[in-house]
Design a protein around this motif. Structure first.
Motif, mmCIF file in Angstrom:
data_model
loop_
_atom_site.group_PDB
_atom_site.id
_atom_site.type_symbol
_atom_site.label_atom_id
_atom_site.label_comp_id
_atom_site.label_asym_id
_atom_site.label_seq_id
_atom_site.Cartn_x
_atom_site.Cartn_y
_atom_site.Cartn_z
ATOM 1 N N ARG A 87 54.864 35.871 4.088
ATOM 2 C CA ARG A 87 53.989 35.800 5.249
ATOM 3 C C ARG A 87 53.817 34.416 5.713
ATOM 4 O O ARG A 87 53.661 33.223 4.982
ATOM 5 C CB ARG A 87 52.664 36.544 5.057
ATOM 6 C CG ARG A 87 52.802 37.947 4.699
ATOM 7 C CD ARG A 87 51.607 38.652 4.584
ATOM 8 N NE ARG A 87 51.165 38.347 3.129
ATOM 9 C CZ ARG A 87 50.104 38.643 2.468
ATOM 10 N NH1 ARG A 87 49.083 39.669 3.424
ATOM 11 N NH2 ARG A 87 49.706 38.194 1.193
ATOM 12 N N ASP A 88 53.782 34.382 7.092
ATOM 13 C CA ASP A 88 53.512 33.004 7.724
ATOM 14 C C ASP A 88 51.788 32.587 7.444
ATOM 15 O O ASP A 88 51.214 33.405 7.131
ATOM 16 C CB ASP A 88 53.765 32.777 9.006
ATOM 17 C CG ASP A 88 53.158 33.503 10.255
ATOM 18 O OD1 ASP A 88 52.204 34.063 9.822
ATOM 19 O OD2 ASP A 88 53.764 33.458 11.234
ATOM 20 N N ASP A 89 51.622 31.462 8.136
ATOM 21 C CA ASP A 89 50.224 31.138 7.820
ATOM 22 C C ASP A 89 49.380 31.928 8.727
ATOM 23 O O ASP A 89 48.015 32.074 8.415
ATOM 24 C CB ASP A 89 50.234 29.573 8.501
ATOM 25 C CG ASP A 89 50.998 28.619 7.472
ATOM 26 O OD1 ASP A 89 51.114 28.875 6.277
ATOM 27 O OD2 ASP A 89 51.018 27.474 8.126
ATOM 28 N N THR A 90 49.638 32.722 9.649
ATOM 29 C CA THR A 90 48.702 33.496 10.470
ATOM 30 C C THR A 90 48.685 35.046 9.873
ATOM 31 O O THR A 90 48.137 35.780 10.227
ATOM 32 C CB THR A 90 49.241 33.669 12.163
ATOM 33 O OG1 THR A 90 50.636 34.340 11.773
ATOM 34 C CG2 THR A 90 49.420 32.431 12.518
ATOM 35 N N GLY A 91 49.789 35.263 8.646
ATOM 36 C CA GLY A 91 49.592 36.585 8.085
ATOM 37 C C GLY A 91 50.706 37.453 8.477
ATOM 38 O O GLY A 91 50.901 38.532 7.960
ATOM 39 N N ARG A 92 51.388 37.010 9.510
ATOM 40 C CA ARG A 92 52.440 37.761 10.183
ATOM 41 C C ARG A 92 53.615 37.644 9.075
ATOM 42 O O ARG A 92 53.982 36.828 8.238
ATOM 43 C CB ARG A 92 53.218 37.020 11.508
ATOM 44 C CG ARG A 92 54.239 37.986 11.951
ATOM 45 C CD ARG A 92 54.706 37.389 13.528
ATOM 46 N NE ARG A 92 55.314 36.014 12.966
ATOM 47 C CZ ARG A 92 56.584 35.927 12.893
ATOM 48 N NH1 ARG A 92 57.568 37.003 12.634
ATOM 49 N NH2 ARG A 92 57.218 34.609 12.801
ATOM 50 N N GLU A 93 53.972 38.953 9.064
ATOM 51 C CA GLU A 93 55.300 39.282 7.951
ATOM 52 C C GLU A 93 56.561 38.813 8.279
ATOM 53 O O GLU A 93 57.035 39.340 9.278
ATOM 54 C CB GLU A 93 55.024 40.720 7.611
ATOM 55 C CG GLU A 93 53.955 41.131 6.805
ATOM 56 C CD GLU A 93 53.338 42.500 7.118
ATOM 57 O OE1 GLU A 93 54.133 43.292 7.816
ATOM 58 O OE2 GLU A 93 52.291 42.733 6.723
ATOM 59 N N ILE A 94 57.082 37.959 7.798
ATOM 60 C CA ILE A 94 58.521 37.237 8.045
ATOM 61 C C ILE A 94 59.444 38.150 7.051
ATOM 62 O O ILE A 94 60.578 38.750 7.886
ATOM 63 C CB ILE A 94 58.385 35.963 7.442
ATOM 64 C CG1 ILE A 94 57.464 35.243 8.071
ATOM 65 C CG2 ILE A 94 59.776 35.220 7.734
ATOM 66 C CD1 ILE A 94 57.297 34.971 9.378
ATOM 67 N N GLN A 95 59.259 38.477 5.649
ATOM 68 C CA GLN A 95 60.188 38.990 4.996
ATOM 69 C C GLN A 95 59.536 40.365 4.214
ATOM 70 O O GLN A 95 58.533 39.841 3.586
ATOM 71 C CB GLN A 95 60.840 38.189 4.245
ATOM 72 C CG GLN A 95 62.150 38.664 3.575
ATOM 73 C CD GLN A 95 62.834 37.454 2.733
ATOM 74 O OE1 GLN A 95 62.375 36.784 2.236
ATOM 75 N NE2 GLN A 95 63.976 37.396 3.001
ATOM 76 N N TRP A 96 60.074 41.452 4.210
ATOM 77 C CA TRP A 96 59.519 42.533 3.360
ATOM 78 C C TRP A 96 60.638 42.868 2.442
ATOM 79 O O TRP A 96 61.676 43.330 2.875
ATOM 80 C CB TRP A 96 59.164 43.636 4.558
ATOM 81 C CG TRP A 96 58.505 44.689 4.046
ATOM 82 C CD1 TRP A 96 58.980 45.917 3.071
ATOM 83 C CD2 TRP A 96 56.999 45.361 4.076
ATOM 84 N NE1 TRP A 96 58.006 46.821 2.705
ATOM 85 C CE2 TRP A 96 57.167 46.620 3.535
ATOM 86 C CE3 TRP A 96 55.973 44.870 4.807
ATOM 87 C CZ2 TRP A 96 55.783 47.439 3.549
ATOM 88 C CZ3 TRP A 96 54.836 45.689 4.696
ATOM 89 C CH2 TRP A 96 54.834 46.747 4.369
#
Length: 181
Positions: free
Chosen positions: A72-81
């Motif tokens: 997850r990036d710094d905002t909590g968005r999921e980059i890789q699952w």
């Protein structure tokens, strides 16, 4: 009374020449009572193949809203699952809607092909999905390396994977299930 997870610790040295990632990772793995050594060690392999300073393990096999691993990036968005095993088609569709990239490390031999064929029409439309299969003998050999405290190393070069513990070195290979090249 619910059974508690068993804690495993691993010092994992990753030398990924393909991605230029060289680091030592100190891992704490909580193995749910229903999780096998095989699945846990495939999670460790998935970590090594995607090693990143932001890569984290999910809360566990009983938590359906989280993957086995994720970035997850710094905002909590999921980059890789990253999922391990044979996840449900609905879970993968939902994951593909949430994350930039979804990767599945499937294992289990022939059942992987049966699992994929069952939902290939739907899953094959997901452009951000990658599915890899680990041969049954490779996942069993990984399981044999499981110990409460492990010193592991993984070297990746030109798509070849060498995974070591002590005097044992495994040469592993992943088969690409999707997308077909």
């Amino acid at each position: 009374m619910a059974l508690k997870s068993t804690i495993f610790r691993a010092n994992l040295t990753v030398s990924d020449l393909d991605r230029g990632h060289f680091a030592e990772h100190i891992l704490t793995l909580a193995r749910h009572p229903s999780e096998t050594d095989e699945r846990m060690m495939v999670r460790v392999l998935a970590f090594a193949l995607n090693a990143d300073e932001r890569l984290q393990f999910g809360r566990g096999i009983s938590t359906v809203d989280e993957p086995a691993l994720w970035v997850r990036d710094d905002t909590g968005r999921e980059i890789q699952w990253i999922e391990v095993g044979l996840p449900d088609e609905r879970l993968l569709r939902r994951a593909c809607g949430r994350a930039d990239e979804v990767i599945v490390f499937a294992y289990g031999g022939r059942v992987v092909d049966l699992w994929w064929q069952k939902d290939a029409a739907t899953l094959g439309k997901l452009g951000n999905l990658k599915v890899f299969s680990l041969a049954p003998e490779d996942s069993r050999a990984l399981a044999a390396l499981a110990e409460r405290n492990m010193n592991l190393s993984c070297t990746i070069q030109d798509g070849q994977i060498w995974f070591s513990s002590g005097e044992t070195t495994l040469t592993l290979s992943l088969r690409t299930v999707y997308p077909q090249t």
